[in-house]
Design a protein around this motif. Structure first.
Motif, PDB file in Angstrom:
ATOM      1  N   ALA A   8      21.295  40.997  45.432  1.00 41.05           N
ATOM      2  CA  ALA A   8      21.249  41.781  46.508  1.00 41.05           C
ATOM      3  C   ALA A   8      19.650  41.752  47.194  1.00 41.05           C
ATOM      4  O   ALA A   8      19.407  41.696  48.292  1.00 41.05           O
ATOM      5  CB  ALA A   8      21.727  43.187  46.286  1.00 41.05           C
ATOM      6  N   GLY A   9      18.788  41.527  45.943  1.00 37.97           N
ATOM      7  CA  GLY A   9      17.533  41.733  46.390  1.00 37.97           C
ATOM      8  C   GLY A   9      16.947  42.711  47.321  1.00 37.97           C
ATOM      9  O   GLY A   9      17.494  44.228  46.935  1.00 37.97           O
ATOM     10  N   ARG A  10      16.328  42.668  48.441  1.00 33.32           N
ATOM     11  CA  ARG A  10      15.777  43.584  49.149  1.00 33.32           C
ATOM     12  C   ARG A  10      16.892  44.395  50.109  1.00 33.32           C
ATOM     13  O   ARG A  10      16.606  45.403  50.561  1.00 33.32           O
ATOM     14  CB  ARG A  10      14.685  43.065  50.127  1.00 33.32           C
ATOM     15  CG  ARG A  10      15.467  41.871  51.221  1.00 33.32           C
ATOM     16  CD  ARG A  10      14.242  41.638  52.071  1.00 33.32           C
ATOM     17  NE  ARG A  10      14.539  40.422  52.841  1.00 33.32           N
ATOM     18  CZ  ARG A  10      15.647  40.446  53.768  1.00 33.32           C
ATOM     19  NH1 ARG A  10      16.159  41.552  54.148  1.00 33.32           N
ATOM     20  NH2 ARG A  10      16.071  39.345  54.386  1.00 33.32           N
ATOM     21  N   GLY A  11      18.050  43.768  49.957  1.00 40.42           N
ATOM     22  CA  GLY A  11      19.070  44.609  50.689  1.00 40.42           C
ATOM     23  C   GLY A  11      20.009  43.709  51.371  1.00 40.42           C
ATOM     24  O   GLY A  11      19.427  42.964  52.429  1.00 40.42           O
ATOM     25  N   LEU A  12      21.394  43.923  51.597  1.00 37.96           N
ATOM     26  CA  LEU A  12      22.159  43.235  52.432  1.00 37.96           C
ATOM     27  C   LEU A  12      23.642  44.296  52.260  1.00 37.96           C
ATOM     28  O   LEU A  12      23.692  45.080  51.629  1.00 37.96           O
ATOM     29  CB  LEU A  12      22.691  41.817  51.998  1.00 37.96           C
ATOM     30  CG  LEU A  12      23.037  41.309  50.670  1.00 37.96           C
ATOM     31  CD1 LEU A  12      24.216  41.665  50.152  1.00 37.96           C
ATOM     32  CD2 LEU A  12      23.167  39.809  50.744  1.00 37.96           C
ATOM     33  N   ILE A  13      24.607  43.866  53.234  1.00 36.39           N
ATOM     34  CA  ILE A  13      25.812  44.412  53.249  1.00 36.39           C
ATOM     35  C   ILE A  13      26.840  43.311  53.160  1.00 36.39           C
ATOM     36  O   ILE A  13      26.652  42.214  53.483  1.00 36.39           O
ATOM     37  CB  ILE A  13      26.278  45.115  54.524  1.00 36.39           C
ATOM     38  CG1 ILE A  13      24.949  46.042  55.131  1.00 36.39           C
ATOM     39  CG2 ILE A  13      27.475  45.633  54.670  1.00 36.39           C
ATOM     40  CD1 ILE A  13      25.164  46.652  56.484  1.00 36.39           C
ATOM     41  N   HIS A  14      27.471  43.714  52.054  1.00 40.01           N
ATOM     42  CA  HIS A  14      28.871  42.745  51.795  1.00 40.01           C
ATOM     43  C   HIS A  14      30.077  43.259  51.848  1.00 40.01           C
ATOM     44  O   HIS A  14      30.186  44.703  51.626  1.00 40.01           O
ATOM     45  CB  HIS A  14      28.563  41.829  50.691  1.00 40.01           C
ATOM     46  CG  HIS A  14      28.759  42.453  49.370  1.00 40.01           C
ATOM     47  ND1 HIS A  14      29.149  41.691  48.142  1.00 40.01           N
ATOM     48  CD2 HIS A  14      28.554  43.811  49.122  1.00 40.01           C
ATOM     49  CE1 HIS A  14      29.273  42.493  47.288  1.00 40.01           C
ATOM     50  NE2 HIS A  14      28.839  44.020  47.542  1.00 40.01           N
ATOM     51  N   ALA A  15      31.154  42.598  51.819  1.00 43.33           N
ATOM     52  CA  ALA A  15      32.575  42.996  51.760  1.00 43.33           C
ATOM     53  C   ALA A  15      33.205  41.991  50.876  1.00 43.33           C
ATOM     54  O   ALA A  15      32.954  40.816  50.745  1.00 43.33           O
ATOM     55  CB  ALA A  15      33.426  42.958  53.066  1.00 43.33           C
ATOM     56  N   GLU A  16      33.966  42.377  49.823  1.00 39.44           N
ATOM     57  CA  GLU A  16      34.913  41.625  48.978  1.00 39.44           C
ATOM     58  C   GLU A  16      36.441  41.969  49.088  1.00 39.44           C
ATOM     59  O   GLU A  16      36.694  43.232  48.660  1.00 39.44           O
ATOM     60  CB  GLU A  16      34.423  41.995  47.528  1.00 39.44           C
ATOM     61  CG  GLU A  16      32.993  41.605  47.541  1.00 39.44           C
ATOM     62  CD  GLU A  16      32.334  42.225  46.123  1.00 39.44           C
ATOM     63  OE1 GLU A  16      31.954  41.699  45.428  1.00 39.44           O
ATOM     64  OE2 GLU A  16      32.440  43.562  46.050  1.00 39.44           O
ATOM     65  N   VAL A  17      37.197  41.258  49.678  1.00 36.71           N
ATOM     66  CA  VAL A  17      38.727  41.619  49.936  1.00 36.71           C
ATOM     67  C   VAL A  17      39.440  40.394  49.597  1.00 36.71           C
ATOM     68  O   VAL A  17      38.851  39.518  49.179  1.00 36.71           O
ATOM     69  CB  VAL A  17      38.626  41.814  51.542  1.00 36.71           C
ATOM     70  CG1 VAL A  17      37.923  43.376  51.754  1.00 36.71           C
ATOM     71  CG2 VAL A  17      38.308  41.047  52.453  1.00 36.71           C
ATOM     72  N   SER A  18      40.732  40.666  49.569  1.00 35.99           N
ATOM     73  CA  SER A  18      41.591  39.290  49.251  1.00 35.99           C
ATOM     74  C   SER A  18      41.706  38.607  50.633  1.00 35.99           C
ATOM     75  O   SER A  18      41.499  38.964  51.621  1.00 35.99           O
ATOM     76  CB  SER A  18      43.065  40.044  48.849  1.00 35.99           C
ATOM     77  OG  SER A  18      42.731  40.671  47.641  1.00 35.99           O
ATOM     78  N   SER A  19      42.089  37.289  50.071  1.00 36.79           N
ATOM     79  CA  SER A  19      42.182  36.389  51.176  1.00 36.79           C
ATOM     80  C   SER A  19      43.579  36.740  52.211  1.00 36.79           C
ATOM     81  O   SER A  19      44.630  37.263  51.531  1.00 36.79           O
ATOM     82  CB  SER A  19      42.262  35.031  50.818  1.00 36.79           C
ATOM     83  OG  SER A  19      43.542  34.846  50.170  1.00 36.79           O
ATOM     84  N   PRO A  20      43.894  36.215  53.296  1.00 34.29           N
ATOM     85  CA  PRO A  20      44.803  36.400  54.205  1.00 34.29           C
ATOM     86  C   PRO A  20      45.855  35.949  53.230  1.00 34.29           C
ATOM     87  O   PRO A  20      47.234  36.433  53.347  1.00 34.29           O
ATOM     88  CB  PRO A  20      44.668  35.796  55.376  1.00 34.29           C
ATOM     89  CG  PRO A  20      43.328  35.845  55.518  1.00 34.29           C
ATOM     90  CD  PRO A  20      42.586  35.556  54.245  1.00 34.29           C
ATOM     91  N   GLU A  21      45.956  34.760  52.615  1.00 34.21           N
ATOM     92  CA  GLU A  21      47.027  34.162  52.046  1.00 34.21           C
ATOM     93  C   GLU A  21      47.509  34.903  50.935  1.00 34.21           C
ATOM     94  O   GLU A  21      48.645  35.259  50.492  1.00 34.21           O
ATOM     95  CB  GLU A  21      46.785  32.684  51.481  1.00 34.21           C
ATOM     96  CG  GLU A  21      47.871  32.132  50.715  1.00 34.21           C
ATOM     97  CD  GLU A  21      47.364  30.663  50.160  1.00 34.21           C
ATOM     98  OE1 GLU A  21      48.333  30.104  49.556  1.00 34.21           O
ATOM     99  OE2 GLU A  21      46.292  30.421  50.549  1.00 34.21           O
ATOM    100  N   PHE A  22      46.347  35.702  50.085  1.00 36.32           N
ATOM    101  CA  PHE A  22      46.867  36.489  49.013  1.00 36.32           C
ATOM    102  C   PHE A  22      47.722  37.623  49.499  1.00 36.32           C
ATOM    103  O   PHE A  22      48.472  38.147  48.905  1.00 36.32           O
ATOM    104  CB  PHE A  22      45.451  36.746  47.992  1.00 36.32           C
ATOM    105  CG  PHE A  22      45.985  37.545  46.895  1.00 36.32           C
ATOM    106  CD1 PHE A  22      46.304  36.809  45.908  1.00 36.32           C
ATOM    107  CD2 PHE A  22      45.952  39.086  46.829  1.00 36.32           C
ATOM    108  CE1 PHE A  22      46.672  37.827  44.485  1.00 36.32           C
ATOM    109  CE2 PHE A  22      46.149  39.617  45.662  1.00 36.32           C
ATOM    110  CZ  PHE A  22      46.820  39.226  44.680  1.00 36.32           C
ATOM    111  N   LYS A  23      47.188  38.367  50.654  1.00 35.79           N
ATOM    112  CA  LYS A  23      47.766  39.442  50.918  1.00 35.79           C
ATOM    113  C   LYS A  23      49.051  39.199  51.698  1.00 35.79           C
ATOM    114  O   LYS A  23      50.034  39.975  51.489  1.00 35.79           O
ATOM    115  CB  LYS A  23      46.768  40.158  52.289  1.00 35.79           C
ATOM    116  CG  LYS A  23      45.659  40.774  51.691  1.00 35.79           C
ATOM    117  CD  LYS A  23      44.868  41.618  52.655  1.00 35.79           C
ATOM    118  CE  LYS A  23      44.169  40.829  53.558  1.00 35.79           C
ATOM    119  NZ  LYS A  23      43.385  41.601  54.431  1.00 35.79           N
ATOM    120  N   ARG A  24      49.143  38.065  51.850  1.00 39.76           N
ATOM    121  CA  ARG A  24      50.746  37.569  52.522  1.00 39.76           C
ATOM    122  C   ARG A  24      51.640  37.353  51.237  1.00 39.76           C
ATOM    123  O   ARG A  24      52.940  37.832  51.331  1.00 39.76           O
ATOM    124  CB  ARG A  24      50.592  36.379  53.183  1.00 39.76           C
ATOM    125  CG  ARG A  24      51.861  36.103  54.052  1.00 39.76           C
ATOM    126  CD  ARG A  24      51.627  34.905  55.049  1.00 39.76           C
ATOM    127  NE  ARG A  24      51.359  33.433  54.502  1.00 39.76           N
ATOM    128  CZ  ARG A  24      49.896  32.994  54.647  1.00 39.76           C
ATOM    129  NH1 ARG A  24      49.224  33.695  55.211  1.00 39.76           N
ATOM    130  NH2 ARG A  24      49.687  32.119  53.847  1.00 39.76           N
TER     131      ARG A  24
END
Length: 284
Positions: free
Chosen positions: A96-112
């Motif tokens: 992350a260091g000085r900073g960022l924004i991230h998202a961690e979600v499941s793939s469309p295939e896994f959700k399906r």
């Protein structure tokens, strides 16, 4: 041989419908410098047409996240322009260091389709000199991670970072952080030299192990004294271990929400920078 100081049981800490055990911090252990935090998600099985992982966009500064995908998958996106879908056996290493924004979600295939899911996320501190380093992201699939086979195949070390049994790991981080996942067949044995000054991170994911004469089991974090330079591990059943070690930084740790810095003033600055858009703009 290192002696065991204490064993810490991971606590149940579900997030929405996601089964989660938090191994660090708990009431009995705050951190194991430089290892800060470990969440163990799953194991559980998702039905078809599920909502998947609930980790939408959020900021970080001042540390690194290392994510181990044992089953299922994880889809990553961040304001540094990185995107990936990592499948079972792979890892993500985000500085992350000085900073960022991230998202961690499941793939469309896994959700399906649904299916089994088990994921660990470890937070590793950055030394003060690297807290505001440029963010980076490494996403690796299972074949990208070198594997060392020992004890006639009964022990398999997946060398994530540092060096293990002469094998250079897949990631060479800013600080000398050694991390691996190790698969044991029942009866498998492993002896490793680890400098006495290093902090050991020893989390049993599955199964039962004996380490330096003491038994431990799944969902337990074993803390060691700094009184020896050798680990001897025996598998009492088939087992999976997350093992790390590093020289402690011995620096002040001030953590608040998604930021880990050295002073309260730096935490306040992190919030100001985030609110001012200095972590990037989320496209979604």
């Amino acid at each position: 041989m290192r002696t065991v100081k204490q064993q810490h049981r991971a606590v149940s800490a579900p997030i929405a419908d996601l089964v989660t055990y938090r191994a660090l911090p708990t009431e009995s252990v705050e951190h194991l410098d430089p290892f800060l935090f470990l969440n163990h998600h799953g194991p559980q099985t998702y039905k078809p047409n599920n909502r998947g992982l609930p980790f939408g966009p959020h900021p970080h500064r001042g540390f690194e996240t290392v994510t181990f995908i044992l089953e299922g998958d994880i889809m990553h996106e961040d304001t540094g322009g990185h995107q990936s879908i990592i499948n079972a056996g792979g890892i993500q290493w985000m500085t992350a260091g000085r900073g960022l924004i991230h998202a961690e979600v499941s793939s469309p295939e896994f959700k399906r389709t649904g299916g089994p899911l088990e994921i660990l996320q470890l937070w590793v501190n950055l030394p003060a000199k690297d807290k505001l380093t440029e963010p980076r992201y490494i996403g690796l699939q299972a074949p990208d991670i070198p594997t060392v086979s020992l004890d006639e195949g009964r022990v398999r070390i997946h060398a994530v970072s540092g060096e293990w049994a002469g094998q250079r790991g897949a990631v060479q981080p800013l600080a000398d952080i050694q991390l691996a996942t190790i698969d044991f067949q029942a009866g498998g044995q492993l002896t490793l030299p680890i400098p006495a000054a290093h902090t050991i991170f020893f989390y049993t994911i599955r199964g039962r192990l004996r380490v330096n004469g003491e038994e431990t089991e799944a969902l337990r974090l074993t803390e060691f004294n700094h009184d020896g330079d050798k680990l001897h591990i025996e598998a009492l059943t088939d087992a999976v271990l997350l093992l790390g070690h590093a020289q402690p930084f011995l620096e002040p740790i001030v953590a608040y929400g998604p930021f880990v810095m050295n002073t309260a003033a730096e935490i306040q600055q992190a919030y100001q920078d985030y609110q001012a858009g200095k972590f990037g703009q989320w496209r979604g």
